[in-house]
Design a protein around this motif. Structure first.
Motif, PDB file in Angstrom:
ATOM      1  N   GLN A  14       0.906  -1.553   0.126  1.00  0.00           N
ATOM      2  CA  GLN A  14      -0.242   0.032   0.143  1.00  0.00           C
ATOM      3  C   GLN A  14       0.851   1.242  -0.138  1.00  0.00           C
ATOM      4  OE1 GLN A  14      -3.534   0.562   2.767  1.00  0.00           O
ATOM      5  NE2 GLN A  14      -3.170   2.311   3.361  1.00  0.00           N
ATOM      6  N   THR A  16       0.539   5.597   0.403  1.00  0.00           N
ATOM      7  CA  THR A  16      -0.256   6.243   0.769  1.00  0.00           C
ATOM      8  C   THR A  16       0.030   7.661   1.161  1.00  0.00           C
ATOM      9  OG1 THR A  16      -1.095   4.835   2.269  1.00  0.00           O
ATOM     10  CG2 THR A  16      -1.030   7.089   2.788  1.00  0.00           C
ATOM     11  N   THR A  17      -0.368   8.598   0.180  1.00  0.00           N
ATOM     12  CA  THR A  17      -0.059  10.089  -0.087  1.00  0.00           C
ATOM     13  C   THR A  17      -0.850  11.112   0.851  1.00  0.00           C
ATOM     14  OG1 THR A  17      -1.750  10.197  -2.180  1.00  0.00           O
ATOM     15  CG2 THR A  17       0.109   9.414  -2.052  1.00  0.00           C
ATOM     16  N   GLU A  21      -5.016   6.649  -1.396  1.00  0.00           N
ATOM     17  CA  GLU A  21      -4.142   5.338  -1.323  1.00  0.00           C
ATOM     18  C   GLU A  21      -4.329   4.431  -2.383  1.00  0.00           C
ATOM     19  OE1 GLU A  21      -6.465   3.083   1.807  1.00  0.00           O
ATOM     20  OE2 GLU A  21      -6.349   4.924   3.443  1.00  0.00           O
ATOM     21  N   ARG A  23      -2.981   0.775  -3.820  1.00  0.00           N
ATOM     22  CA  ARG A  23      -2.839  -0.790  -3.479  1.00  0.00           C
ATOM     23  C   ARG A  23      -3.088  -1.842  -4.836  1.00  0.00           C
ATOM     24  NH1 ARG A  23      -7.246   1.114  -0.111  1.00  0.00           N
ATOM     25  NH2 ARG A  23      -8.878  -0.270  -0.386  1.00  0.00           N
ATOM     26  N   TRP A  88      -7.546   5.098  -4.491  1.00  0.00           N
ATOM     27  CA  TRP A  88      -8.446   5.425  -3.549  1.00  0.00           C
ATOM     28  C   TRP A  88      -8.577   6.513  -2.899  1.00  0.00           C
ATOM     29  CZ3 TRP A  88      -7.286   0.087  -4.217  1.00  0.00           C
ATOM     30  CH2 TRP A  88      -8.714  -0.431  -4.445  1.00  0.00           C
ATOM     31  N   HIS A  89      -9.920   7.278  -2.430  1.00  0.00           N
ATOM     32  CA  HIS A  89      -9.551   9.183  -2.445  1.00  0.00           C
ATOM     33  C   HIS A  89     -10.995   9.215  -1.250  1.00  0.00           C
ATOM     34  CE1 HIS A  89      -9.401  12.947  -2.441  1.00  0.00           C
ATOM     35  NE2 HIS A  89     -10.283  13.613  -2.770  1.00  0.00           N
ATOM     36  N   GLN A 201       4.278   7.303   2.110  1.00  0.00           N
ATOM     37  CA  GLN A 201       4.240   5.980   3.276  1.00  0.00           C
ATOM     38  C   GLN A 201       3.985   5.003   2.218  1.00  0.00           C
ATOM     39  OE1 GLN A 201       4.892   6.668   6.625  1.00  0.00           O
ATOM     40  NE2 GLN A 201       5.000   9.140   5.882  1.00  0.00           N
ATOM     41  N   GLU A 203       3.478   0.713   2.785  1.00  0.00           N
ATOM     42  CA  GLU A 203       3.349  -0.600   4.237  1.00  0.00           C
ATOM     43  C   GLU A 203       3.193  -1.629   2.923  1.00  0.00           C
ATOM     44  OE1 GLU A 203      -0.424  -0.937   6.411  1.00  0.00           O
ATOM     45  OE2 GLU A 203      -0.269   1.318   5.836  1.00  0.00           O
TER      46      GLU A 203
END
Length: 215
Positions: A14, A16-17, A21, A23, A88-89, A201, A203
């Motif tokens: 994943q 992340t900004t 997101e 993924r 995804w927003h 970020q 993961e």
């Protein structure tokens, strides 16, 4: 019980900004992806895609998208891979950002492509999601080059490239559905990349990198 992510570690990746997101698209995500595509991606008069998949009737669009997601997974190998990341927003699926490579261990080069539903366009989200995969490629995978391309009339896509520091890298002619288009190629390196003022970020990278044979 064995988990799906232990079989296909990329599902745990994943990015992340500040607003998004990213993924990998799972089978459970396909209906949301189809709904986003059906809502409209571009004006009917001109397609930004060399394969006119958005022009399919609704009853064919979903199966065609599913086949593409399955085909990319089925053909995935460290030597030739395309990773399809859903966007995804605010909890809503709004598009797809892909990143892929051939012979990455040798060439250290990735290529990208993307789409956003029309209601999400014009807010800088396209630049944010492209920046995310370029940051991941450069800082986490150790890529030396990121490439992209767009029809030479596609000001929105080329504008994203310009904002992020891509440089023009020649043109070519391609079949674009039943038409012929001039396609502008672009490339960016860690030295020319205009980094955003936020930190990505990440993961699930370690397992994904091992799956890709990236050390």
């Amino acid at each position: 019980m064995i988990s799906m992510s232990s079989i296909w570690p990329l599902f745990d990746l994943q990015l992340t900004t500040p607003r998004l997101e990213l993924r990998p698209i799972t089978d459970q995500d396909i209906p949301a992806a189809v709904d986003a595509a059906r809502s409209g991606i571009h004006d009917a008069a001109r397609s930004p895609f060399s394969t006119p998949w958005t022009e399919l009737p609704d009853d064919e669009l979903g199966p065609n998208m599913a086949r593409w997601y399955w085909r990319c997974r089925g053909g995935f190998s460290p030597e030739d891979w395309t990773l399809l990341l859903g966007i995804w927003h605010e909890g809503q699926f709004i598009g797809c950002q892909d990143v892929g490579a051939k012979d990455f261990a040798l060439l250290k080069t990735v290529s990208t492509g993307s789409w956003l539903k029309q209601s999400a366009q014009g807010r800088g989200l396209g630049a944010e999601m492209r920046a995310a995969v370029v940051l991941w490629a450069f800082d986490w995978l150790g890529a030396d080059v990121a490439e992209s391309e767009a029809a030479d009339w596609n000001a929105a896509s080329l504008g994203v490239s310009r904002i992020l520091g891509y440089e023009l890298n020649g043109t070519t002619r391609q079949a674009w559905g039943t038409q012929v288009e001039t396609v502008q190629k672009v490339r960016v390196t860690p030295a020319t990349f205009k980094r955003p003022d936020w930190t990505l970020q990440v993961e699930g990278h370690e397992a994904a990198a091992k799956f890709l044979n990236v050390t």
